[in-house]
Design an enzyme around this catalytic site. Structure first.
Site, PDB file in Angstrom:
ATOM      1  N   GLU A  57       0.816  -1.220   0.000  1.00 47.12           N
ATOM      2  CA  GLU A  57       0.000   0.000   0.000  1.00 47.12           C
ATOM      3  C   GLU A  57       0.843   1.261   0.000  1.00 47.12           C
ATOM      4  OE1 GLU A  57      -0.723  -2.657   1.871  1.00 47.12           O
ATOM      5  OE2 GLU A  57      -2.707  -3.255   1.136  1.00 47.12           O
ATOM      6  N   HIS A 106     -11.414  -4.854   9.175  1.00 44.22           N
ATOM      7  CA  HIS A 106     -12.005  -4.788   7.833  1.00 44.22           C
ATOM      8  C   HIS A 106     -13.374  -4.098   7.849  1.00 44.22           C
ATOM      9  CE1 HIS A 106      -9.039  -7.959   6.979  1.00 44.22           C
ATOM     10  NE2 HIS A 106      -9.290  -7.839   5.698  1.00 44.22           N
TER      11      HIS A 106
END
Ligand SMILES: Cc1ncc(C[n+]2csc(CCOP(=O)(O)OP(=O)(O)O)c2C)c(N)n1
Ligand SMILES: [Mg+2]
Lengths: 333, 339
Positions: free
Chosen positions: A64, A133
């Site tokens: 990322e 999440h």
């Protein structure tokens, strides 16, 4: 309006917006983890690789920080990248590149540089995805001057705002609710359809109370409005659509009409979007208010996995109804 | 450089098993327990008894068991989203794990964590992880702590081929190396991260373990479907780490027989080929190990069957235990935010 409309899903809105902008401007490209060959883990970018090829639709390693940095660098030097961060929770890993680099580049260089970077990422709980999440971290980047933030609640808003953001010369972030990809709605059938940032939308008109709601909470607010309507309470639902810039005028005008306001956002309640909006309303609409501004958000706990616990933590229509009722009577909320 | 990295494997069908019989039995028991556990997870998930995402470890059992059978009870491990196998291999109880899968109060984490976050601090299991690369720093820190306390504990960091491209790997491996920390970085190379082939997104000549050279630590490339090879490698590296000689990178070459997670379709129809999967199915770590036990005369067919029956029963009991356990009550939701 005479523009013809089509009904598409929130997910299709993403795909159409990216495809149209890629056709329009060859400097636009798209990258992220599993976005190309697999079409994304939520399957919303299926077909882009076939149309545009590997050069412009890139599967990346799980890196990322690296891909965000590459997005910033490409944006600085003539490209218009769209970077996907699969779950908004993972944006933490890329934070330096957004907050310290992209957001400040234009200002720090005295206006020499610009970073036309679009970041797409997800928010939202509700599928037992547990604490890493499920978060709704939109407040984090809304806090940062130099970044623009959109938080669309419908396919039409998503498509219009995403297209605007790709055309914008600044770093922009689109927060998509992962639970809404299947949501259907009408979208104008026009390749040049865009929505400007900083323009709120009244999703339902009413006269007794203003519910300012973001993303999935717009739909929760609309359900609450139906329930309250049966009790004779007329609810206006205002969707800011972008958090930065923020259209306070529309919100103030609504509160001027209703005299009461409740703010709802799916993120943790403390130090977030609801706090900012409530304080601005209390400040800028003080003269119109008949009751304190209330806010509803997720509990300040990591999102639990258990189906027995998760629903407790997320705002729902019952909670909103009780909060609104409390503005009229002394109902404990 | 890759020339120096030979695949470590043992000849499976020679009739020799260079480990004591009780240890072989335990390795077999653990591998089969993982397999049966994961099959049960698949079933409860399909029945709608479990929510979230279930990342099955089926096919990779020799990696977890080979490594963990070289550890002491108080050694540490960090695990991943595909963590059920690591936990069972380190001694995790299947009933409490199954209850956690269903979000029940008798689960390891009282239902708060679920499949991707199971931990058992009493077994040194510092947690599965929903963040790819999320355990790398923590394993390094646990090794630092063991070293500072002079406890002789080592830490194992399990991660996938996808995770080795996270910046966290570089930072952790470097720290571990400059401070000679007792940590084993164990890369379970199942050749895919989600739906993307490792070879498409990983710049190495042949093995991800080549990257160890950049951190001045030893690298081993192991047949990850050979429990003996994995175990022997781990024993050697654990010994080295305990002796203060620092970290290593072990790459276990393996394969997941199922999709990335339950319900994401048939991999052989999209991102991998049936031929490739068949090649790996032929190397299934469990029958491979069973054949060796048979040849070494440690068991016969009948006993293998009764071992399987026992394990299957244990897993069925775990499902019953989990089904019978209640959800945590709403008042628990604010517990444990702070210690
Ligand atoms: C920081 C972060 N990025 C992305 C993901 C989404 N994700 C979950 S598992 C996975 C693939 C991991 O691949 P690998 O490390 O090879 O492990 P495997 O699934 O093969 O066991 C990805 C991209 C994540 N959970 N965390
Ligand atoms: Mg992998």
């Amino acid at each position: 309006m005479s523009t013809p409309e089509r009904v598409i899903t929130y997910g299709e809105a993403v795909r159409e917006a990216i495809a149209e902008e890629m056709r329009r401007d060859e400097t636009v490209f798209f990258m992220g983890e599993d976005v190309a060959a697999a079409g994304g883990v939520f399957k919303v970018t299926v077909g882009l690789l076939d149309e545009f090829g590997e050069e412009r639709v890139r599967d990346t390693p799980i890196s990322e920080a690296g891909i965000m940095g590459a997005g910033v660098g490409a944006a600085l030097t003539g490209m218009r990248p769209i970077v996907e961060i699969m779950f908004g929770d993972f944006i933490t890993i890329a934070m330096d590149q957004i907050v310290n680099q992209a957001a400040k580049m234009c200002y720090m260089t005295g206006g020499q540089a610009s970073v036309p970077l679009t970041i797409r990422t997800t928010i939202g709980a509700g599928r037992s995805s547990a604490a890493q999440h499920s978060q709704s971290l939109q407040a984090w980047l809304s806090h940062i001057p130099g970044v623009k933030v959109a938080i669309p609640s419908t396919p039409a808003d998503l498509k219009g705002l995403l297209k605007t953001s790709i055309r914008d010369d600044n770093p922009t972030v689109i927060y998509e609710d992962k639970m809404m990809y299947g949501l259907k709605g009408p979208v104008p059938d026009d390749d040049d359809y865009t929505i400007p940032f900083g323009v709120a939308d009244i999703k339902r008109e009413g006269s007794d109370v203003t519910l300012v709601a973001t993303s999935s909470m717009v739909h929760t607010a609309l359900k609450a409005a139906d329930m309250l309507d049966k009790e004779g309470v007329s609810v206006e639902v205002v969707d800011p659509r972008t958090l930065s810039p923020l259209d306070m005028d529309t919100i103030i005008r609504s509160v001027e009409k209703t005299s009461r306001a409740v703010v709802v956002d799916e993120a943790y309640r403390s130090y977030g979007v609801t706090g900012e909006l409530a304080s601005r309303i209390a400040d800028e609409a003080f003269d119109y208010l008949d009751a304190p501004v209330k806010r509803v958000g997720a509990m300040d706990v990591p999102v639990p996995f258990s189906p027995g616990l998760e629903p407790e933590t997320i705002p729902d229509e019952a909670k909103l109804v009780r909060t609104v009722q409390g503005l009229f009577h002394d109902v404990a909320v | 450089m890759s020339e120096s990295l030979e695949l470590i494997t043992t000849s499976s069908d020679e009739g020799t098993l260079p480990l004591p019989e009780p240890q072989c039995r335990e390795i077999y028991d653990k591998m089969l327990t993982i397999r049966r556990f994961e099959e049960a997870v698949l079933e409860i998930y399909t029945q709608g008894l479990m929510r979230g995402l279930a990342h099955l470890y089926i096919g990779q059992e020799a990696s977890a068991v080979g490594i963990c059978s070289a550890l002491n009870d108080d050694d540490y491990l960090t695990s991943t989203h595909r963590g059920h196998g690591h936990l069972i291999a380190k001694g995790g109880k299947v009933d409490r794990m199954m209850a956690e899968m269903m979000g029940k109060v008798d689960g390891y984490n009282r239902g708060k964590g679920g499949t991707m976050h199971i931990a058992d601090m009493s077994l040194g299991i510092l947690g599965a992880n929903g963040i790819v690369g999320g355990g790398m720093g923590m394993a390094t820190g646990a090794a630092l702590s063991g070293k500072m306390r002079g406890s002789g504990q080592v830490a194992v960091c399990f991660f996938g081929d996808g995770a080795i491209n996270q910046g966290a790997f570089l930072e952790s491996a470097n720290l571990a190396s400059i401070w000679s920390l007792p940590v084993l970085f164990v890369c379970e190379n199942n050749h895919y991260g989600e739906y993307t082939a490792a070879s498409d997104v990983t710049a190495v000549r042949e093995h991800v373990a080549e990257r160890a050279a950049g951190f001045d630590m030893p690298a081993m490339v192991v047949d990850g479907n050979d429990a003996v090879a994995v175990h022997q490698t781990a024993v050697e590296m654990v010994e080295r780490a305990r002796a203060g000689e620092g970290p290593c990178l072990i790459e276990n070459k393996t394969y997941r027989y199922r999709g990335h997670h339950v319900g994401d379709g048939d991999p052989e129809k999209t991102y991998r080929t049936q031929e490739e999967t068949d090649t790996w199915l032929a190397k299934d770590p469990i029958p491979r190990f069973a054949r060796r036990m048979l040849k070494a005369g440690m068991v016969d067919e009948a006993e293998l069957e009764s071992i399987d029956a026992d394990i299957t029963k244990r897993v069925e009991d775990a499902v019953t235990f989990a089904n019978d356990s209640p959800y945590p009550t709403a008042d628990e939701v604010t517990d444990h935010v702070y210690a």
